[in-house]
Design an enzyme around this catalytic site. Structure first.
Site, PDB file in Angstrom:
ATOM      1  CD  GLU A   1      -2.103   1.583   0.141  1.00 30.74           C
ATOM      2  OE1 GLU A   1      -3.749   1.320  -0.062  1.00 30.74           O
ATOM      3  OE2 GLU A   1      -2.774   2.691  -0.596  1.00 30.74           O
ATOM      4  CE  LYS A   2      -1.373   5.177  -5.087  1.00 30.83           C
ATOM      5  NZ  LYS A   2      -1.560   5.745  -6.499  1.00 30.83           N
TER       6      LYS A   2
ATOM      7  CG  LEU B   1      -2.626  -0.170   6.440  1.00 34.41           C
ATOM      8  CD1 LEU B   1      -2.698  -1.636   7.497  1.00 34.41           C
ATOM      9  CD2 LEU B   1      -2.247  -0.973   5.139  1.00 34.41           C
TER      10      LEU B   1
ATOM     11  N   GLY C   1      -7.245   2.337   2.124  1.00 37.77           N
ATOM     12  CA  GLY C   1      -7.894   2.719   1.092  1.00 37.77           C
ATOM     13  C   GLY C   1      -8.946   4.274   0.805  1.00 37.77           C
ATOM     14  CB  THR C   2     -11.438   4.984  -1.989  1.00 37.18           C
ATOM     15  OG1 THR C   2     -10.218   5.398  -2.608  1.00 37.18           O
ATOM     16  CG2 THR C   2     -12.443   6.364  -2.415  1.00 37.18           C
ATOM     17  CB  CYS C   3     -14.133   2.760   1.773  1.00 38.83           C
ATOM     18  SG  CYS C   3     -15.192   2.993   3.693  1.00 38.83           S
TER      19      CYS C   3
ATOM     20  NE  ARG D   1     -13.740   6.617  -7.083  1.00 34.71           N
ATOM     21  CZ  ARG D   1     -12.751   7.520  -6.365  1.00 34.71           C
ATOM     22  NH1 ARG D   1     -13.239   9.086  -5.863  1.00 34.71           N
ATOM     23  NH2 ARG D   1     -11.435   6.877  -5.537  1.00 34.71           N
TER      24      ARG D   1
ATOM     25  CG  ASP E   1     -13.566   1.554  -6.827  1.00 34.86           C
ATOM     26  OD1 ASP E   1     -15.175   0.833  -6.441  1.00 34.86           O
ATOM     27  OD2 ASP E   1     -13.908   2.730  -6.118  1.00 34.86           O
TER      28      ASP E   1
ATOM     29  CG  HIS F   1     -46.586  -0.139  16.956  1.00 32.36           C
ATOM     30  ND1 HIS F   1     -46.335   0.913  16.605  1.00 32.36           N
ATOM     31  CD2 HIS F   1     -46.347   0.349  18.420  1.00 32.36           C
ATOM     32  CE1 HIS F   1     -47.044   1.556  16.713  1.00 32.36           C
ATOM     33  NE2 HIS F   1     -47.315   1.604  17.423  1.00 32.36           N
TER      34      HIS F   1
HETATM   35  C1  LIG Z   1     -16.726  10.507  -2.003  1.00 26.68           C
HETATM   36  C2  LIG Z   1     -17.044   8.986  -1.399  1.00 26.68           C
HETATM   37  C3  LIG Z   1     -18.319   8.545  -0.867  1.00 26.68           C
HETATM   38  C4  LIG Z   1     -18.323   7.221  -1.068  1.00 26.68           C
HETATM   39  N1  LIG Z   1     -19.086   6.503  -0.124  1.00 26.68           N
HETATM   40  C5  LIG Z   1     -19.723   4.833  -0.442  1.00 26.68           C
HETATM   41  C6  LIG Z   1     -20.467   4.691   0.330  1.00 26.68           C
HETATM   42  O1  LIG Z   1     -20.502   5.589   1.611  1.00 26.68           O
HETATM   43  N2  LIG Z   1     -21.147   3.432   0.636  1.00 26.68           N
HETATM   44  C7  LIG Z   1     -20.215   2.638  -0.247  1.00 26.68           C
HETATM   45  O2  LIG Z   1     -20.252   1.480  -0.538  1.00 26.68           O
HETATM   46  N3  LIG Z   1     -19.159   3.070  -1.089  1.00 26.68           N
HETATM   47  C8  LIG Z   1     -18.425   4.418  -1.154  1.00 26.68           C
HETATM   48  N4  LIG Z   1     -17.960   5.154  -2.256  1.00 26.68           N
HETATM   49  C9  LIG Z   1     -17.206   4.126  -3.144  1.00 26.68           C
HETATM   50  C10 LIG Z   1     -15.991   3.169  -2.441  1.00 26.68           C
HETATM   51  O3  LIG Z   1     -15.421   3.542  -1.348  1.00 26.68           O
HETATM   52  C11 LIG Z   1     -14.823   2.526  -2.832  1.00 26.68           C
HETATM   53  O4  LIG Z   1     -15.678   1.768  -4.030  1.00 26.68           O
HETATM   54  C12 LIG Z   1     -14.235   1.066  -2.590  1.00 26.68           C
HETATM   55  O5  LIG Z   1     -13.088   2.582  -1.870  1.00 26.68           O
HETATM   56  C13 LIG Z   1     -12.889   1.279  -3.193  1.00 26.68           C
HETATM   57  O6  LIG Z   1     -12.416  -0.263  -2.844  1.00 26.68           O
HETATM   58  P1  LIG Z   1     -10.904  -0.899  -3.335  1.00 26.68           P
HETATM   59  O7  LIG Z   1     -10.746  -1.979  -2.374  1.00 26.68           O
HETATM   60  O8  LIG Z   1     -11.731  -1.000  -4.715  1.00 26.68           O
HETATM   61  O9  LIG Z   1     -10.463   0.496  -3.540  1.00 26.68           O
HETATM   62  P2  LIG Z   1      -9.996   2.078  -2.694  1.00 26.68           P
HETATM   63  O10 LIG Z   1      -9.998   2.043  -1.722  1.00 26.68           O
HETATM   64  O11 LIG Z   1      -9.755   3.465  -3.572  1.00 26.68           O
HETATM   65  O12 LIG Z   1      -8.367   1.329  -2.288  1.00 26.68           O
HETATM   66  C14 LIG Z   1      -6.603   1.240  -3.298  1.00 26.68           C
HETATM   67  C15 LIG Z   1      -5.310   1.178  -2.332  1.00 26.68           C
HETATM   68  O13 LIG Z   1      -4.814   0.659  -3.551  1.00 26.68           O
HETATM   69  C16 LIG Z   1      -3.631   1.804  -3.591  1.00 26.68           C
HETATM   70  N5  LIG Z   1      -2.615   2.147  -4.660  1.00 26.68           N
HETATM   71  C17 LIG Z   1      -3.379   1.495  -5.513  1.00 26.68           C
HETATM   72  N6  LIG Z   1      -2.271   1.557  -6.863  1.00 26.68           N
HETATM   73  C18 LIG Z   1      -1.677   0.659  -6.074  1.00 26.68           C
HETATM   74  C19 LIG Z   1       0.578   0.690  -6.214  1.00 26.68           C
HETATM   75  N7  LIG Z   1       0.268   0.752  -7.449  1.00 26.68           N
HETATM   76  N8  LIG Z   1       0.968   0.546  -5.461  1.00 26.68           N
HETATM   77  C20 LIG Z   1       0.095   0.058  -3.541  1.00 26.68           C
HETATM   78  N9  LIG Z   1      -0.733   0.819  -3.858  1.00 26.68           N
HETATM   79  C21 LIG Z   1      -1.730   1.077  -4.482  1.00 26.68           C
HETATM   80  C22 LIG Z   1      -4.147   2.800  -2.841  1.00 26.68           C
HETATM   81  O14 LIG Z   1      -3.836   3.821  -2.070  1.00 26.68           O
HETATM   82  C23 LIG Z   1      -5.651   2.554  -2.010  1.00 26.68           C
HETATM   83  O15 LIG Z   1      -4.886   2.761  -0.850  1.00 26.68           O
HETATM   84  C24 LIG Z   1     -17.285   5.947  -1.670  1.00 26.68           C
HETATM   85  C25 LIG Z   1     -16.269   7.101  -2.711  1.00 26.68           C
HETATM   86  C26 LIG Z   1     -16.033   8.686  -2.755  1.00 26.68           C
HETATM   87  C27 LIG Z   1     -14.757   8.636  -3.191  1.00 26.68           C
END
Ligand SMILES: Cc1cc2nc3c(=O)[nH]c(=O)nc-3n(C[C@H](O)[C@H](O)[C@H](O)COP(=O)(O)OP(=O)(O)OC[C@H]3O[C@@H](n4cnc5c(N)ncnc54)[C@H](O)[C@@H]3O)c2cc1C
Length: 472
Positions: free
Chosen positions: A34-35, A39, A41-43, A273, A312, A451
């Site tokens: 993880e960069k 830990l 990610g986006t969530c 996205r 994603d 209820h």
């Molecule tokens: C504003 C916003 C609100 C949201 N609200 C919701 C919600 O309420 N409920 C819901 O279900 N979803 C929500 N989402 C969507 C949800 O966040 C994503 O669907 C989810 O985080 C996807 O998970 P992931 O593991 O696929 O990717 P991510 O969470 O994006 O994680 C990917 C990780 O990989 C790392 N990475 C990338 N490339 C490399 C590399 N080459 N080497 C090392 N590390 C790397 C990144 O740094 C990141 O930490 C929301 C998104 C946003 C933007």
């Protein structure tokens, strides 16, 4: 070999970290690259958690603004919002949860390799920056996630023309905010900043807000937004946005071809996205791609043996719309870990994935919309029940919205449940189980709902589907 693993996961979002924990539970030696400095990610860092934390602040302000109705006495003056404290509390919540994932990694003996990973041939992952090294892996899981992207001609400068990444960190409430896009992200920020005091305009290209939802939900949300003073422009295309020192000048084309000029302190681009695959070496190792997304089959195998991809960053490439949701990425992570460990796994049924949008009023939905059910050839039966009739909703001062059930007339099967109103993001869980168990409307009717609860709206909507709502 110290750097040889059964499973190497790239990315510690809700897809990657969950896959890693499940694989470790099943006895695998696991590393996650993880960069980021934390830990989750986006969530955890920019998405679900910070936005919902801000929405809880907005809800707290709503209650205080209605203090008189609640009989709560507060010193004279207009209640406001202290963005410093809002950000401090939100960051504390985010920090606590990301540390929680670190704890789970330690507990499950998962190595967190800090750095950027690149695929480098069969079973090899090269880590650059941070803990630079070469890892050997029997299985690789790519979970690199997504980034906020714009549309052609609208350039994100991260100061005036921003994405959700910046919108969660604002130190002051903008006087005015235009939001491009009315998906979950767009409407959630509309609710947050309108409640905090901004003049908010939401512009949507398609003819209605939250276009993936049932049409009745979109109509109800638009009605509520307008009541709250959020300007709604649907069927409208943003054609130009020019950032200046004090704000953004925006041009938009309305459905009748007219060009409308708007200006705002900030423009939030919430138009979707894109996949994070740049520099990953995906093409070089031969992964089949589609517009930057990694192509996978229904068990998340890529075109290269022993490399899986989840979350994603993937496309199923069979016409299935792959929802970019945290719980989808986690379900896929568990599926892949179990497949790798030799357990029997089944494809995910995307008709049974709940969608929750935490705007005010909240939306929770699962299954087919009325239009989709008709498109698939069902003869549908509809039932709907308003929250406003319920004692519990009256007590909470949350009378807006309804629960709508879409059922198959022939076999009485529940095909979809769509709700907008108080606690909808929680109430939808019952509907998800109903669909998973191929429940009939009759079975929902016979399920006793306590209820006084908000959940009574689900039971009553089932009664209404059979033309027998008790309290209507
Ligand atoms: C504003 C916003 C609100 C949201 N609200 C919701 C919600 O309420 N409920 C819901 O279900 N979803 C929500 N989402 C969507 C949800 O966040 C994503 O669907 C989810 O985080 C996807 O998970 P992931 O593991 O696929 O990717 P991510 O969470 O994006 O994680 C990917 C990780 O990989 C790392 N990475 C990338 N490339 C490399 C590399 N080459 N080497 C090392 N590390 C790397 C990144 O740094 C990141 O930490 C929301 C998104 C946003 C933007």
């Amino acid at each position: 070999m110290a750097n040889a693993y059964d499973v190497v996961v790239i990315g510690a979002g809700t897809g990657g970290y969950v896959a890693a924990i499940r694989a470790a539970q099943l006895g695998k030696k696991v590393a996650v690259v993880e960069k980021q400095k934390a830990l989750g990610g986006t969530c955890l860092i920019w998405g679900c958690i910070p936005t919902k934390a801000l929405l809880e602040h907005a809800h707290a302000l709503k209650v205080v603004q209605n203090a008189k109705e609640w009989g709560v006495t507060i010193p004279a003056g207009t209640p406001g919002i202290d963005m410093g404290q809002v950000q401090t509390r939100k960051d504390k919540i985010v920090g606590g949860l990301t540390k929680g994932v670190e704890y789970l990694f330690k507990k499950n003996k998962i190595d967190w390799i800090k750095g950027t990973a690149r695929l480098a041939g069969k079973g090899t992952v090269v880590v650059t920056e941070g803990d630079a090294q070469e890892l050997q892996a029997a299985e690789i899981i790519v979970a690199t996630g997504s980034y906020a992207r714009s549309v052609p001609g609208i350039e994100i400068d991260r100061t005036r023309i921003i994405t959700s990444d910046e919108a969660i960190h604002l130190k002051a409430v903008p006087k005015s905010l235009v939001i491009m896009g009315s998906g979950a992200v767009g409407v959630e920020f509309a609710s947050i900043y309108r409640r905090f005091g901004s003049e908010v305009t939401i512009i949507e290209l398609l003819p209605r807000l939250v276009p993936v939802e049932d049409e009745a939900i979109s109509a109800e949300l638009e009605k509520s937004f307008k009541k709250q003073g959020i300007a709604v422009m649907t069927g409208t295309k943003v054609t130009k946005a020019v950032a200046g020192a004090k704000g953004v000048d925006i041009e938009a084309q309305t459905p009748d071809g007219e060009t409308k000029k708007l200006s705002a302190e900030l423009l939030l681009v919430a138009t979707g996205r894109g996949p994070v695959t740049t520099g990953l070496g995906a093409e070089e190792v031969g992964l089949a791609m589609d517009r930057g997304y990694i192509k996978v089959d229904e068990l998340y195998r890529t075109s290269v043996p022993n490399i899986s991809a989840i979350g994603d960053v993937v496309t199923l490439g069979n016409g299935t719309v792959h929802p970019q949701l945290a719980h989808v990425s986690s379900a896929e992570g568990i599926l892949v870990a179990e497949r790798i460990a030799g357990l029997e796994v089944k494809p995910i049924n995307f008709d049974h994935v709940p969608g929750c949008t935490y705007c005010d009023p909240e939306i929770g939905s699962v299954g087919l919309t009325e239009a989709e059910a008709k498109k698939r050839g069902y003869e549908v039966r509809i039932g709907s029940f308003p929250f406003g009739v319920l004692g519990r909703a009256k007590m909470a001062g949350e009378p807006e919205g309804f629960v709508k059930i879409v059922a198959d007339k022939r076999y009485d099967e529940v095909l979809g449940v769509h709700m907008i109103g108080p606690r909808s993001t929680e109430l939808v869980a019952e509907a998800v189980l109903a669909l998973r168990l191929e429940c009939t409307v009759e079975e929902l009717i016979k399920t006793i709902h306590a209820h006084p609860t908000f959940a009574e709206a689900v039971g009553e909507a089932a009664h209404a589907t059979h033309g027998a709502a008790i309290h209507l």
